[in-house]
Design an enzyme around this catalytic site. Structure first.
Site, PDB file in Angstrom:
ATOM      1  N   ASP A 469       0.872  -1.166   0.000  1.00 40.74           N
ATOM      2  CA  ASP A 469       0.000   0.000   0.000  1.00 40.74           C
ATOM      3  C   ASP A 469       0.918   1.228   0.000  1.00 40.74           C
ATOM      4  O   ASP A 469       2.111   1.099   0.267  1.00 40.74           O
ATOM      5  CB  ASP A 469      -0.846  -0.074   1.286  1.00 40.74           C
ATOM      6  CG  ASP A 469      -1.738   1.133   1.456  1.00 40.74           C
ATOM      7  OD1 ASP A 469      -2.271   1.605   0.447  1.00 40.74           O
ATOM      8  OD2 ASP A 469      -1.902   1.598   2.597  1.00 40.74           O
ATOM      9  N   THR A 766      -2.543   1.426  -4.646  1.00 40.86           N
ATOM     10  CA  THR A 766      -2.985   2.530  -3.804  1.00 40.86           C
ATOM     11  C   THR A 766      -4.320   3.080  -4.294  1.00 40.86           C
ATOM     12  O   THR A 766      -4.659   2.938  -5.466  1.00 40.86           O
ATOM     13  CB  THR A 766      -1.927   3.656  -3.776  1.00 40.86           C
ATOM     14  OG1 THR A 766      -2.462   4.775  -3.101  1.00 40.86           O
ATOM     15  CG2 THR A 766      -1.523   4.073  -5.175  1.00 40.86           C
ATOM     16  N   ASP A 874      -1.399  -1.036   6.005  1.00 44.31           N
ATOM     17  CA  ASP A 874      -1.571  -0.550   7.380  1.00 44.31           C
ATOM     18  C   ASP A 874      -3.012  -0.200   7.726  1.00 44.31           C
ATOM     19  O   ASP A 874      -3.304   0.120   8.860  1.00 44.31           O
ATOM     20  CB  ASP A 874      -0.705   0.693   7.606  1.00 44.31           C
ATOM     21  CG  ASP A 874      -1.263   1.893   6.867  1.00 44.31           C
ATOM     22  OD1 ASP A 874      -1.289   2.987   7.421  1.00 44.31           O
ATOM     23  OD2 ASP A 874      -1.686   1.719   5.709  1.00 44.31           O
TER      24      ASP A 874
END
Length: 1136
Positions: A469, A766, A874
């Site tokens: 990410d 992303t 995350d």
């Protein structure tokens, strides 16, 4: 060129014509809207309808030499379509079986259909449907299914099932070989350990569930408050939830103790976001004078059927006993989902969903049980050993000449040689995995690392693709305001003081005005009448831009209560608004960065509630704005807006900010926006466009009535509301463009470089903009400076995707940047070709990716390449990708702990990935490969001795070693030294980090392959043969001497072989060797039935054993020395 290639037209002419008519009708209906100026693309699609079936080139030469080396898609499709018997044999039977099983399961557990519901306030008995209990259940088993369930999980592995059958056969007298405990003791031990581990885990889950289910809540009834357990809450109950208490079920928010009629909740356990969310009480119930009045009104909530989406809700609140009846629309801001926590005030809500129907339970998927590649490879080798075992037994029976009841002899031989497949293999490997996990967590260089899945540490050593990410993983998710652009003038970090001066002048003049009521609208004009004209306009525009940024957001200033002040005092007017006591809460760090910046230049947001907002000017004057409407940011609209009324001038203004793609068509024509957005994106800044539109009172009233009507509709509410808001979003005045920077995490660049040198391909997935993603990819050195990047143009049809893929194919060694929409189109028509091309790229960046797309990309890579993938993220949006990958790593970041809890490994910094893979991943794999093969060697050697023994004694199916000797051999005598292989390392950790190229070798899987396995098989056959023949040649008169000599030589050989395998000695290895030898020598005194103590103490015994051991081990030492000299492995070149 496309015209000259003969193609297979798959769509008929009629179908094409029909499609064209539909398309033409659509665009004529659309009218001269945004689609009207784009005829060329659709024209192209019509002209190139035949392009749909044009083959994709597979190489560049194909274009030049006109060679037919490309796939023609229709032909490829026909090839794939196997039917009939061939299809059935090639896996069709599996498909049929699973389909039948699924059908049976579906019939057995037919799910209740989820329906919309009407919930009467405080009257659970009025519910027509029966709703599930509000209990949380995370247990895998119950009392009845525990033992069968655990046993099934164990015996679905070939290895364990095989041992169960072998052990059970010992109950048949004709097949009995030796003592029962020699078979049942090891199997019983393995099962006992597993059952104990599962039982402990299950009990912990039970306790956690019980704790949550028995939490007490206050329930409001006609007779007042009563305490109820969380599990006893029903749909329709009115529940009171205090500050910092968990919300027990999905509720509609009716009342709060806060004066503003709103409260904050923390949602980090639901969506992974750490920011507080503002929730609003239903105004009809919030206005009631007292709590008890909730029972004096006749009202109900209509709620849509339970859904997965936690970010949307549609419902209505109706009060029937008023005249006329009150109807209020309910949206996501009126809901309190289960598993969130109240952060301010006390809330009262009516329960609408319980138990399995709550959003949090519906969104928890059962993650798949991950099995490491090493375990699968060992399972294959186990099957190969089983075939060898059957073959050996058949050979023995054949040499016997099939005399007597030969099938009984065959089975006895199968049991005699059953040690070829060692039961201790699973035990040793599981203990090894636990040891690696402990080492990872104890490593001081990567503090805070947690191993959550202890079964796959070896996977870390086999990775080829790393999918990461961006926000919060490669970057810090800490936003800093960097740039304000007004079209003609741009302000950077070094010129912020100019903005401050403009504001001070503007507001100073406002205060000088008598009355100051009309001044706010155009203060700078009057303020700077003597200044030059250009300067005057810039000053006015700066003031407008800063005011817009200070007003258009969803940020709320929160003041910490001093001392033991009550909850209500925080919102009092006399609350001290000191700057050091204020923190900002918002759902996005970008928003907070913007408001903090306006504070730094002098315009401070001091308070906000549902209906108003107060700003403090540089001169300390408080400006009050009434909030008429807010339109929150959504991923579809990519913008947010607010309508405010200035209390002093009664002017109504509509402010809006959003992504450049969304705002470009909304603002008035300008010539600088697109170019400046591109410039800022190249600097790595996240851009937002800010615009405004002044509204008259009549315009606003008209809008409000249409908006409220749309909000009450039950069908297509979202579309209707969006349509009404869009009527305002026309010809807005462009105020400014802001740039916010998200800084890179520490040591991201060297870590990515190390991973690239280790042969790992890195893909960045992303949800961010294409420009920002490209820029971060370059600044983080994901794409090296010298490399080209190919930005995949946006495609919407098959023809466009086709041309774009061909253009991309001609590029060599360049990174690919593609958006989620284009990716979707490519995967729809050209999945195989696209993945093949993307896998050749050194790096791939996918922007604007949804969470499901991220998981889909992971699965595609697994299917098409067959290589091991690792996903790292995350936030809550990375969980599906982490669970889909072979190995998931979560980072504890700003976005909460959801990703780190769902991952197999949890780390605190991205830079720790380097050591986790290069050092721990590499050594875990190499150690487990050595350990697995050594344990197999230990079983093979004793089976070889048994085979030689039986051959010499006329193929009798009589065991060579009985009872305790066999158990001792697999445990006390050899277990410690063999297990000490988990401490072995070929190079020092520093070397492994310095030369990541060492990692490349592992991906080929050479540490454990059929080649290495065959080498160990040959070693076992050689050593087993030497030990047995040696003992037979040297034994004198009694059979007992053969057992004593051969068994002692066998134990010594095993201990020496461990020493031969070890690459770096550890003091514990030496202790293990000496301890095992000591145990064996000590036990000789007690094993009188196997050993003649008088014979063991003679010199003859000692020299015979020594001679056999030397002959079995010395040649192997010589061979190892020669191999190290003539073709040393890569690591030895470094360590020497």
């Amino acid at each position: 060129m496309a015209d000259q290639i003969p193609l297979y037209p798959v769509r008929s002419a009629a179908a094409v014509a029909a499609a064209n008519r539909k398309r033409a009708a659509y665009f004529s209906a659309a009218g001269p809207g945004p689609g009207a100026d784009r005829p060329s693309r659709y024209q192209l699609e019509d002209e190139s309808a035949h392009l749909d079936e044009m083959p994709l080139m597979m190489s560049e030469e194909g274009f030049e030499n006109d060679e037919s080396d490309y796939h023609t898609l229709p032909r490829a499709r026909i090839m794939r379509r196997k039917r009939g018997l061939e299809w059935f044999v090639c896996g069709g039977w599996k498909f049929l079986c699973t389909s039948c099983c699924d059908w049976l399961i579906n019939i057995c557990q037919r799910k209740r259909e989820l329906k919309a519901r009407t919930v009467w306030l405080g009257c659970p008995e009025k519910c027509e449907e029966k709703h599930p209990r509000n209990s949380i259940k995370n247990q895998k088993y119950n009392i009845f299914t525990f033992i069968p369930g655990v046993l099934y999980e164990q015996f679905k592995f070939f290895l364990n099932l095989y041992f169960l059958i072998v052990s059970c056969s010992q109950f048949v007298p004709a097949l009995k070989i030796g003592y029962l405990y020699t078979y049942w003791a090891p199997l019983g031990f393995v099962l006992a350990v597993t059952i104990m581990r599962e039982a402990v885990d299950e009990f912990r889950r039970f306790q956690r569930d019980k704790e949550v289910n028995s939490q007490l809540y206050s329930k409001l009834t006609v007779r007042g408050k009563v305490q109820v357990k969380s599990s006893d809450i029903q749909v329709g109950d009115l529940i009171i939830v205090e500050k910092n208490q968990r919300i027990p079920s999905d509720m509609v928010f009716l009342r709060t103790s806060e004066k503003a009629g709103s409260c904050f909740i923390r949602t980090d356990q639901l969506d992974g976001e750490t920011d507080w969310k503002l929730k609003v009480a239903v105004s009809c119930t919030q206005r009631l004078p007292a709590l008890g009045d909730l029972f004096s009104i006749n009202a109900y909530v209509y709620a849509q059927k339970p859904q997965l989406d936690i970010h949307s809700f549609e419902g209505t609140f109706t009060r029937e006993d008023s005249d006329p009846p009150v109807h209020e629309s309910l949206s996501i801001e009126n809901t309190l989902w289960a598993s969130t926590v109240v952060a301010s005030g006390t809330v009262i809500g009516v329960v609408i969903y319980t138990g399995k129907e709550t959003r949090s339970v519906m969104n928890t998927s059962n993650p798949k049980n991950k099995v490491g590649l090493l375990d699968l490879e060992l399972n294959q080798l186990t099957k190969a050993l089983f075939l060898a075992l059957v073959a050996l037994s058949v050979v023995m029976v054949t040499l016997q000449g099939f005399a007597g009841p030969w099938y009984r002899s065959l089975f006895r031989f199968l049991l005699l040689f059953s040690y070829i497949i060692p039961i201790s293999l699973r035990v040793n490997l599981d203990m090894g995995k636990a040891a690696y996990g402990w080492m990872i967590m104890k490593d001081e260089n990567i503090p805070g690392t947690v191993v959550r899945t202890s079964t796959i540490p070896e996977e870390l050593g086999r990775l080829v693709y790393l999918l990461t990410d961006k926000t919060g993983t490669l970057t810090q998710n800490e936003m800093v305001f960097k740039r304000l652009h007004l079209g003609t003038v741009s302000y950077g970090t070094d010129t912020m003081d100019e903005i401050q001066n403009h504001l001070v002048n503007a507001y100073a003049q406002t205060q000088c005005q008598a009355g100051g009521s009309s001044a706010t609208s155009t203060p700078p004009r009057k303020a700077l009448s003597s200044a030059p004209k250009v300067r005057r306009s810039v000053s006015s525009r700066v003031h407008e831009a800063v005011k817009a940024i200070a007003l258009c957001h969803n940020v709320t200033p929160v003041y910490e209560a001093r001392g033991a002040a009550g909850e209500t005092e925080v919102t009092e007017a006399d609350q001290d608004f000191s700057d050091d006591n204020r923190t900002y809460q918002a759902s996005s760090p970008d928003e907070v960065a913007l408001v903090q910046w306006t504070e730094s230049v002098g315009l401070t947001l001091v308070s906000r509630d549902l209906t108003s907002m107060q700003l403090r000017t540089p001169g300390g004057q408080i400006l009050t704005y009434c909030i008429l409407q807010t339109f929150p940011f959504t991923s579809e609209s990519k913008r947010m807006g607010v309508i405010v009324r200035d209390e002093s001038t009664a002017e109504i203004t509509f402010y809006m900010k959003g992504a450049d793609v969304a705002m470009a068509s909304i603002v008035q024509y300008n010539d600088w926006l697109e170019e400046e957005c591109g410039n800022m994106a190249r600097e790595g800044l996240r851009t937002l466009v800010v615009a405004k539109r002044a509204l008259t009172e009549e315009q606003y009233q008209d809008f409000e009535s249409r908006y409220n009507q749309a909000k009450l509709s039950l069908h297509d509410r979202t579309l209707k509301v969006a349509a009404v808001v869009e009527s305002l979003e026309r010809e807005m005045e462009l105020l400014c463009l802001t740039g916010v920077e998200d800084q890179l995490q520490a040591d991201v660049r060297p870590t990515l470089e190390m991973l690239r040198n280790a042969g790992i391909k890195i893909w960045m997935l992303t949800g961010d903009k294409l420009e920002t993603a490209t820029c971060i990819a370059k600044s983080s050195h994901l794409v090296s400076r010298t490399q080209d990047t190919h930005v995949f143009r946006p495609v919407t049809s098959r023809g466009e995707a086709h041309l774009e893929l061909n253009a991309f194919r001609r590029k060599h060694d360049c990174a690919l940047v593609i958006s989620g929409d284009s990716l979707e189109v490519c995967l729809k028509y050209y999945e195989h070709e696209f993945v093949e091309l993307a896998c050749q790229c050194p790096a791939v960046v996918c922007c604007r990716c949804s969470p499901t797309q991220k998981a889909h990309i992971v699965k595609l890579l697994q299917q098409h390449t067959g290589r091991r993938t690792c996903a790292i993220g995350d936030g809550g949006n990375d969980v599906s990708m982490i669970q889909a990958a072979d190995c998931g790593i979560g980072i504890e970041g700003k976005e909460g702990r959801q990703a780190s809890l769902a991952a197999d490994f949890s780390i605190t910094r991205f830079k720790h990935v380097g050591r986790l893979l290069m050092v721990h991943g590499r050594s875990s794999y190499k150690r487990s490969a050595a350990l697995g093969q050594f344990v197999m060697h230990r079983g093979l050697i004793i089976s070889t001795m048994q085979a030689v023994f039986s051959s010499v004694f006329y193929f009798a199916s009589v065991p060579l070693y009985q009872g305790f000797l066999m158990v001792g051999y697999a445990t006390v005598y050899t277990m410690f030294p063999v297990f000490s292989l988990v401490l072995d390392q070929d190079v020092k950790p520093e070397m492994a980090m310095l030369y990541p190229e060492l990692y490349k070798d592992l991906t080929k899987g050479r540490s454990l392959s059929f080649k290495t396995f065959l080498i160990w098989v040959l070693i076992s056959i050689y050593q087993g043969g030497i030990l047995m023949f040696g003992a037979l040649v040297l034994f004198e008169s009694e059979f007992v001497h053969v057992v004593a000599i051969s068994f002692t030589a066998l134990v010594l050989t095993e201990l020496l072989m461990v020493a031969l395998t070890v690459r770096t000695w550890h003091w514990l290895m030496v202790v293990a060797e000496l301890l095992s030898l000591g145990c064996y020598v000590a036990s000789l005194a007690f094993l009188n039935e196997y050993f003649d103590v008088a014979f063991i103490t003679t010199v003859t015994f000692v020299w015979k054993v020594s001679a056999i051991t030397v002959v079995s081990c010395l040649p192997l030492y010589v061979l190892k020395y020669l191999k190290r000299k003539l073709s040393p492995p890569s690591y030895s070149k470094l360590s020497s």
